[in-house]
Design a protein around this motif. Structure first.
Motif: not given
Ligand SMILES: [Zn+2]
Length: 145
Positions: A107, A110, A114, A121, A125, A129
């Motif tokens: 996170e 990320l 971003k 990104y 992700a 993620k």
């Protein structure tokens, strides 16, 4: 050890070492100019990563760098900029303490990516993620529109 008073040619020796939670504090003396000074040593190897599986492994800067570099594959970014980005992420990860969840690392990366590059990104992700399904991924993508 470079002497802060003289310079590179000074010969310094440790006259006292003390360990505390912060690291090691050493009292040093320069035998060339006779000055005394204190240095602090902080190890950077203690950061541990708690993986989703429950396993714990030592944090690897190289792995972090590799992961971020992969996200930028084919995207124009200078080595210097990439290094700064990785260092900023590393700094933030370290601020969480000595044990950090792999999810938090993902996170953190990320949140830094971003503002820098949308493609990197989304690529990061998709790898890191835990998207439960494609819908989640589309939701993330929609945030840029
Ligand atoms: Zn000196």
């Amino acid at each position: 050890m470079v002497c802060p008073f003289g310079g590179n040619d000074c010969v310094t020796s440790v006259i006292d070492s003390r360990k505390n939670n912060e690291g090691i504090r050493r009292r040093r003396e320069c035998s060339t100019c006779g000055q005394r000074f204190t240095t602090y040593e902080k190890a950077d190897i203690n950061l541990m990563v708690l993986k989703n599986s429950g396993e714990i492994e030592e944090f690897s800067y190289e792995k972090l760098y590799q992961g971020i570099e992969n996200a930028f594959g084919g995207i124009d970014i200078s080595a210097k900029k990439l290094k700064t980005l990785v260092d900023n992420v590393h700094k933030e990860i370290k601020s969480h303490g000595k044990k950090v969840k792999s999810k938090v690392i993902g996170e953190t990366v990320l949140s830094h990516l971003k503002g820098i590059n949308e493609v990197a990104y989304l690529r990061f992700a998709s790898v890191y993620k835990e998207f439960s399904d494609v819908t989640d991924f589309e939701k993330e993508a929609a945030e840029f529109n």
